[in-house]
Design a protein around this motif. Structure first.
Motif, mmCIF file in Angstrom:
data_model
loop_
_atom_site.group_PDB
_atom_site.id
_atom_site.type_symbol
_atom_site.label_atom_id
_atom_site.label_comp_id
_atom_site.label_asym_id
_atom_site.label_seq_id
_atom_site.Cartn_x
_atom_site.Cartn_y
_atom_site.Cartn_z
ATOM 1 N N UNK A 85 -1.631 -0.903 4.688
ATOM 2 C CA UNK A 85 -2.291 -1.042 5.983
ATOM 3 C C UNK A 85 -1.507 -1.978 6.905
ATOM 4 N N UNK A 86 -1.056 -1.460 8.027
ATOM 5 C CA UNK A 86 -0.323 -2.260 8.995
ATOM 6 C C UNK A 86 1.074 -2.648 8.560
ATOM 7 N N UNK A 87 1.557 -2.070 7.477
ATOM 8 C CA UNK A 87 2.899 -2.390 6.966
ATOM 9 C C UNK A 87 3.763 -1.137 7.058
ATOM 10 N N UNK A 88 4.184 -0.826 8.266
ATOM 11 C CA UNK A 88 4.924 0.410 8.506
ATOM 12 C C UNK A 88 6.257 0.453 7.772
ATOM 13 N N UNK A 89 6.816 -0.720 7.439
ATOM 14 C CA UNK A 89 8.125 -0.746 6.781
ATOM 15 C C UNK A 89 8.029 -0.613 5.268
ATOM 16 N N UNK A 90 6.805 -0.560 4.705
ATOM 17 C CA UNK A 90 6.643 -0.393 3.254
ATOM 18 C C UNK A 90 6.741 1.086 2.902
ATOM 19 N N UNK A 91 7.726 1.436 2.069
ATOM 20 C CA UNK A 91 7.879 2.836 1.672
ATOM 21 C C UNK A 91 7.733 3.051 0.161
ATOM 22 N N UNK A 92 7.535 1.949 -0.600
ATOM 23 C CA UNK A 92 7.265 2.075 -2.036
ATOM 24 C C UNK A 92 6.163 1.094 -2.419
ATOM 25 N N UNK A 93 5.260 1.551 -3.284
ATOM 26 C CA UNK A 93 4.172 0.705 -3.764
ATOM 27 C C UNK A 93 4.167 0.731 -5.291
ATOM 28 N N UNK A 94 4.223 -0.459 -5.899
ATOM 29 C CA UNK A 94 4.166 -0.587 -7.347
ATOM 30 C C UNK A 94 2.797 -1.150 -7.726
ATOM 31 N N UNK A 95 2.083 -0.429 -8.592
ATOM 32 C CA UNK A 95 0.749 -0.846 -9.027
ATOM 33 C C UNK A 95 0.832 -1.347 -10.460
ATOM 34 N N UNK A 96 0.466 -2.615 -10.681
ATOM 35 C CA UNK A 96 0.522 -3.224 -12.009
ATOM 36 C C UNK A 96 -0.901 -3.435 -12.516
ATOM 37 N N UNK A 97 -1.267 -2.711 -13.555
ATOM 38 C CA UNK A 97 -2.605 -2.839 -14.143
ATOM 39 C C UNK A 97 -2.460 -3.027 -15.650
ATOM 40 N N UNK A 98 -3.250 -3.935 -16.250
ATOM 41 C CA UNK A 98 -3.088 -4.256 -17.672
ATOM 42 C C UNK A 98 -3.916 -3.382 -18.598
ATOM 43 N N UNK A 99 -4.039 -2.102 -18.284
ATOM 44 C CA UNK A 99 -4.748 -1.208 -19.186
ATOM 45 C C UNK A 99 -4.051 0.146 -19.159
ATOM 46 N N UNK A 100 -4.180 0.925 -20.214
ATOM 47 C CA UNK A 100 -3.426 2.180 -20.312
ATOM 48 C C UNK A 100 -3.885 3.216 -19.303
ATOM 49 N N UNK A 101 -2.970 4.121 -18.975
ATOM 50 C CA UNK A 101 -3.307 5.191 -18.032
ATOM 51 C C UNK A 101 -4.321 6.156 -18.641
#
Length: 231
Positions: free
Chosen positions: A201-217
């Motif tokens: 949101x409001x970060x037009x220059x962000x083109x990659x997002x890394x999601x770190x979660x401590x539980x299995x997919x």
């Protein structure tokens, strides 16, 4: 540019530190960091490292903090009043002490933007598509790079972490000033644990997002639906 989301996981927050150690070798250019619950602590520490330009070694130090200082004895500050009032077992005093001890004012000025998610127990006015009014319990706390440059800004960040990490039953709700009133706030994972929306949101220059979660997919089905199994 890159964004990182640190999801919550209570005592599993150490997983985020290990993930950061690996990501540090990938040459990321992080500008937006989102944290919830235990992930809020990771977000605050990593953001301070980005601001000061030391993110390459932040993961190893963060892992050490989790292993050596996030124990029950060092993390919990038992509150008799909280127990008697059925509000929680511990205050956030020791968590705040850890933050103050390990996050210092930055001497560099690299850009960084932080979003911490907490749960506003009083609720606040929001909107649904297409613009219909509604009540939301999600509270987004926003911090820019200047937050990390002095004690006043850091203290507001630390309070945001405490509010985001106030897991019901374990910690007392943490009061934040909202619209001129002290409102008890709870763990942000109750409303939004891994918000991609706030990462972009409001970060037009962000083109990659890394999601770190401590539980299995892939979660195994739970045969019982009561007690600890339900939790």
């Amino acid at each position: 540019m890159d964004a990182i989301i640190f999801g919550g996981g209570v005592a599993k927050g150490a997983f985020g530190a290990g993930a950061v150690s690996i990501l540090a070798t990938a040459g990321l250019r992080v500008r937006r960091i989102v944290g919830t619950s235990s992930g809020a602590l990771n977000a605050a520490y990593y953001a301070s490292a980005v601001r000061s330009g030391t993110e390459a070694v932040a993961g190893d130090e963060l892992a050490r903090i989790w292993i050596e200082e996030a124990t029950v004895s060092q993390g919990f500050n038992v509150s008799l009043r909280g127990i008697l009032d059925f509000e929680g077992i511990s205050s956030s005093a020791k968590l705040l002490a850890v933050l103050r001890r390990h996050i210092q004012a930055s001497v560099a000025r690299h850009p960084v933007d932080v979003r911490l998610i907490t749960t506003n127990s009083a609720g606040e006015r929001g909107t649904l598509e297409p613009g219909r009014p509604a009540t939301t319990f999600e509270r987004v706390l926003r911090f820019d790079g200047a937050t990390f440059d002095g004690e006043a800004g850091l203290e507001s960040l630390f309070e945001g972490v405490a509010a985001s990490a106030a897991f019901p039953g374990a910690f007392l709700p943490y009061p934040l000033q909202i619209d001129g009133q002290a409102v008890p706030c709870f763990d942000g994972g109750l409303t939004d644990n891994t918000s991609v929306k706030h990462a972009i949101d409001g970060a037009e220059d962000v083109d990659r997002v890394f999601v770190i979660v401590p539980y299995p997919a892939l979660l195994e089905p739970t045969p019982e639906r009561h007690g600890l199994a339900l939790a």
